[in-house]
Design a protein around this motif. Structure first.
Motif, PDB file in Angstrom:
ATOM      1  N   VAL A 198     -33.062 -36.362 -37.772  1.00 20.35           N
ATOM      2  CA  VAL A 198     -31.795 -36.747 -38.397  1.00 20.35           C
ATOM      3  C   VAL A 198     -32.099 -37.301 -39.783  1.00 20.35           C
ATOM      4  O   VAL A 198     -32.856 -38.251 -39.932  1.00 20.35           O
ATOM      5  CB  VAL A 198     -31.067 -37.811 -37.544  1.00 20.35           C
ATOM      6  N   VAL A 199     -31.501 -36.691 -40.794  1.00 23.79           N
ATOM      7  CA  VAL A 199     -31.746 -37.094 -42.182  1.00 23.79           C
ATOM      8  C   VAL A 199     -30.671 -38.083 -42.613  1.00 23.79           C
ATOM      9  O   VAL A 199     -29.477 -37.850 -42.423  1.00 23.79           O
ATOM     10  CB  VAL A 199     -31.736 -35.863 -43.113  1.00 23.79           C
ATOM     11  N   ALA A 200     -31.113 -39.200 -43.177  1.00 24.91           N
ATOM     12  CA  ALA A 200     -30.190 -40.214 -43.692  1.00 24.91           C
ATOM     13  C   ALA A 200     -30.013 -40.016 -45.192  1.00 24.91           C
ATOM     14  O   ALA A 200     -30.888 -39.450 -45.873  1.00 24.91           O
ATOM     15  CB  ALA A 200     -30.735 -41.604 -43.410  1.00 24.91           C
ATOM     16  N   ASP A 201     -28.914 -40.487 -45.718  1.00 24.93           N
ATOM     17  CA  ASP A 201     -28.667 -40.410 -47.162  1.00 24.93           C
ATOM     18  C   ASP A 201     -29.648 -41.310 -47.902  1.00 24.93           C
ATOM     19  O   ASP A 201     -30.092 -42.336 -47.392  1.00 24.93           O
ATOM     20  CB  ASP A 201     -27.236 -40.853 -47.487  1.00 24.93           C
ATOM     21  N   ALA A 202     -29.964 -40.939 -49.128  1.00 29.43           N
ATOM     22  CA  ALA A 202     -30.842 -41.755 -49.962  1.00 29.43           C
ATOM     23  C   ALA A 202     -30.110 -43.030 -50.369  1.00 29.43           C
ATOM     24  O   ALA A 202     -28.901 -43.028 -50.595  1.00 29.43           O
ATOM     25  CB  ALA A 202     -31.263 -40.972 -51.197  1.00 29.43           C
ATOM     26  N   ILE A 203     -30.872 -44.123 -50.450  1.00 29.26           N
ATOM     27  CA  ILE A 203     -30.314 -45.392 -50.914  1.00 29.26           C
ATOM     28  C   ILE A 203     -31.222 -45.952 -51.997  1.00 29.26           C
ATOM     29  O   ILE A 203     -32.387 -45.564 -52.113  1.00 29.26           O
ATOM     30  CB  ILE A 203     -30.165 -46.413 -49.759  1.00 29.26           C
ATOM     31  N   THR A 204     -30.671 -46.877 -52.782  1.00 26.76           N
ATOM     32  CA  THR A 204     -31.435 -47.550 -53.827  1.00 26.76           C
ATOM     33  C   THR A 204     -31.584 -49.012 -53.438  1.00 26.76           C
ATOM     34  O   THR A 204     -30.602 -49.677 -53.111  1.00 26.76           O
ATOM     35  CB  THR A 204     -30.727 -47.432 -55.184  1.00 26.76           C
ATOM     36  N   VAL A 205     -32.817 -49.487 -53.497  1.00 28.18           N
ATOM     37  CA  VAL A 205     -33.130 -50.851 -53.102  1.00 28.18           C
ATOM     38  C   VAL A 205     -33.658 -51.598 -54.315  1.00 28.18           C
ATOM     39  O   VAL A 205     -34.469 -51.058 -55.078  1.00 28.18           O
ATOM     40  CB  VAL A 205     -34.190 -50.858 -51.975  1.00 28.18           C
ATOM     41  N   ASN A 206     -33.220 -52.832 -54.500  1.00 28.76           N
ATOM     42  CA  ASN A 206     -33.708 -53.661 -55.597  1.00 28.76           C
ATOM     43  C   ASN A 206     -35.106 -54.176 -55.272  1.00 28.76           C
ATOM     44  O   ASN A 206     -35.326 -54.792 -54.228  1.00 28.76           O
ATOM     45  CB  ASN A 206     -32.792 -54.859 -55.832  1.00 28.76           C
ATOM     46  N   LEU A 207     -36.029 -53.948 -56.187  1.00 27.16           N
ATOM     47  CA  LEU A 207     -37.370 -54.514 -56.080  1.00 27.16           C
ATOM     48  C   LEU A 207     -37.448 -55.729 -56.993  1.00 27.16           C
ATOM     49  O   LEU A 207     -36.543 -55.993 -57.788  1.00 27.16           O
ATOM     50  CB  LEU A 207     -38.423 -53.478 -56.479  1.00 27.16           C
ATOM     51  N   ASN A 257     -34.247 -38.288 -25.332  1.00 26.94           N
ATOM     52  CA  ASN A 257     -33.379 -39.307 -24.738  1.00 26.94           C
ATOM     53  C   ASN A 257     -32.135 -39.558 -25.579  1.00 26.94           C
ATOM     54  O   ASN A 257     -31.144 -40.080 -25.076  1.00 26.94           O
ATOM     55  CB  ASN A 257     -34.125 -40.637 -24.583  1.00 26.94           C
ATOM     56  N   ALA A 258     -32.193 -39.222 -26.854  1.00 28.33           N
ATOM     57  CA  ALA A 258     -31.101 -39.530 -27.789  1.00 28.33           C
ATOM     58  C   ALA A 258     -29.969 -38.517 -27.650  1.00 28.33           C
ATOM     59  O   ALA A 258     -30.156 -37.383 -27.221  1.00 28.33           O
ATOM     60  CB  ALA A 258     -31.625 -39.518 -29.217  1.00 28.33           C
ATOM     61  N   ALA A 259     -28.798 -38.973 -28.057  1.00 30.50           N
ATOM     62  CA  ALA A 259     -27.654 -38.068 -28.120  1.00 30.50           C
ATOM     63  C   ALA A 259     -27.893 -37.080 -29.264  1.00 30.50           C
ATOM     64  O   ALA A 259     -28.850 -37.197 -30.013  1.00 30.50           O
ATOM     65  CB  ALA A 259     -26.383 -38.874 -28.359  1.00 30.50           C
ATOM     66  N   GLU A 260     -27.013 -36.123 -29.394  1.00 27.79           N
ATOM     67  CA  GLU A 260     -27.192 -35.104 -30.435  1.00 27.79           C
ATOM     68  C   GLU A 260     -27.239 -35.705 -31.828  1.00 27.79           C
ATOM     69  O   GLU A 260     -27.993 -35.260 -32.671  1.00 27.79           O
ATOM     70  CB  GLU A 260     -26.085 -34.059 -30.345  1.00 27.79           C
ATOM     71  N   THR A 261     -26.412 -36.706 -32.087  1.00 25.22           N
ATOM     72  CA  THR A 261     -26.420 -37.355 -33.388  1.00 25.22           C
ATOM     73  C   THR A 261     -26.764 -38.824 -33.216  1.00 25.22           C
ATOM     74  O   THR A 261     -26.318 -39.471 -32.276  1.00 25.22           O
ATOM     75  CB  THR A 261     -25.056 -37.228 -34.093  1.00 25.22           C
ATOM     76  N   VAL A 262     -27.548 -39.323 -34.125  1.00 22.43           N
ATOM     77  CA  VAL A 262     -27.942 -40.729 -34.115  1.00 22.43           C
ATOM     78  C   VAL A 262     -27.387 -41.364 -35.371  1.00 22.43           C
ATOM     79  O   VAL A 262     -27.529 -40.831 -36.466  1.00 22.43           O
ATOM     80  CB  VAL A 262     -29.486 -40.865 -34.080  1.00 22.43           C
ATOM     81  N   ASP A 263     -26.741 -42.509 -35.214  1.00 23.83           N
ATOM     82  CA  ASP A 263     -26.213 -43.249 -36.354  1.00 23.83           C
ATOM     83  C   ASP A 263     -27.385 -43.872 -37.102  1.00 23.83           C
ATOM     84  O   ASP A 263     -28.159 -44.640 -36.536  1.00 23.83           O
ATOM     85  CB  ASP A 263     -25.246 -44.328 -35.861  1.00 23.83           C
ATOM     86  N   THR A 264     -27.527 -43.557 -38.364  1.00 17.68           N
ATOM     87  CA  THR A 264     -28.671 -44.018 -39.163  1.00 17.68           C
ATOM     88  C   THR A 264     -28.433 -45.367 -39.827  1.00 17.68           C
ATOM     89  O   THR A 264     -29.325 -45.867 -40.512  1.00 17.68           O
ATOM     90  CB  THR A 264     -29.016 -42.984 -40.248  1.00 17.68           C
ATOM     91  N   SER A 265     -27.288 -45.981 -39.625  1.00 15.86           N
ATOM     92  CA  SER A 265     -26.982 -47.220 -40.345  1.00 15.86           C
ATOM     93  C   SER A 265     -27.945 -48.360 -39.982  1.00 15.86           C
ATOM     94  O   SER A 265     -28.321 -49.146 -40.853  1.00 15.86           O
ATOM     95  CB  SER A 265     -25.534 -47.644 -40.099  1.00 15.86           C
ATOM     96  N   LYS A 266     -28.353 -48.466 -38.725  1.00 19.76           N
ATOM     97  CA  LYS A 266     -29.323 -49.512 -38.355  1.00 19.76           C
ATOM     98  C   LYS A 266     -30.643 -49.289 -39.088  1.00 19.76           C
ATOM     99  O   LYS A 266     -31.248 -50.237 -39.587  1.00 19.76           O
ATOM    100  CB  LYS A 266     -29.591 -49.497 -36.841  1.00 19.76           C
ATOM    101  N   ALA A 267     -31.073 -48.045 -39.157  1.00 22.24           N
ATOM    102  CA  ALA A 267     -32.342 -47.736 -39.818  1.00 22.24           C
ATOM    103  C   ALA A 267     -32.262 -48.032 -41.310  1.00 22.24           C
ATOM    104  O   ALA A 267     -33.201 -48.583 -41.896  1.00 22.24           O
ATOM    105  CB  ALA A 267     -32.726 -46.279 -39.588  1.00 22.24           C
TER     106      ALA A 267
END
Length: 152
Positions: free
Chosen positions: A60-69, A86-96
């Motif tokens: 599952v590919v998550a959208d790119a984000i920008t993080v402040n360094l 074990n996972a469903a077809e789609t996994v919510d990437t927000s926790k990651a």
């Protein structure tokens, strides 16, 4: 007669020593057998009850984000999650993605410039993500991949 009594005492003392040695040897053999039996019967039971390794499924590919360094720098990062069967077809990437922000926010550029340092951060992130996506001892995610990693 005194010599006969001394000889009898030596024989009795020698017999007691032999009996003591036999008893000590028997105790050692019994303890060793008990330990051997424990390892033979009980040490393998934990391995049999252990959960099997997760089997890979979809990525599952998550959208790119920008993080402040630190020092006004930015990190543009995109991740993909290797899910398990074990996972469903789609996994919510927000926790990651939240864990990515927590992991990389306010790091210095120097902490991310070598492959060794990036791999160390990735390993730590993967451990956190796998833990976050584990419910009732079932892992839904088994790996994290960086699909984009740009420092500015």
């Amino acid at each position: 007669m005194a010599k006969e009594e001394e000889g009898d005492k030596e024989k009795k003392g020698g017999g007691k020593k032999k009996l003591l040695i036999i008893i000590v040897a028997a105790v050692v053999v019994l303890i060793g057998g008990g330990i051997g039996a424990y390892f033979a019967f009980f040490s393998h039971s934990g391995e049999e009850e252990a959960h099997p390794e997760p089997t890979p499924s979809a990525v599952v590919v998550a959208d790119a984000i920008t993080v402040n360094l630190a020092d006004g720098h930015y990190l543009k990062i995109a991740i993909a999650l290797q899910t398990t069967t074990n996972a469903a077809e789609t996994v919510d990437t927000s926790k990651a993605l939240d864990l990515v922000i927590s992991q990389f926010s306010n790091l210095e550029v120097a902490e991310l410039t070598t492959n060794k340092q990036r791999e160390a951060e990735k390993a730590e992130l993967t451990e956190k993500v796998v833990k976050a996506y584990t419910e009732e001892e079932l892992e839904y995610v088994m790996a994290v991949y960086f699909t984009e990693f740009v420092i500015q």
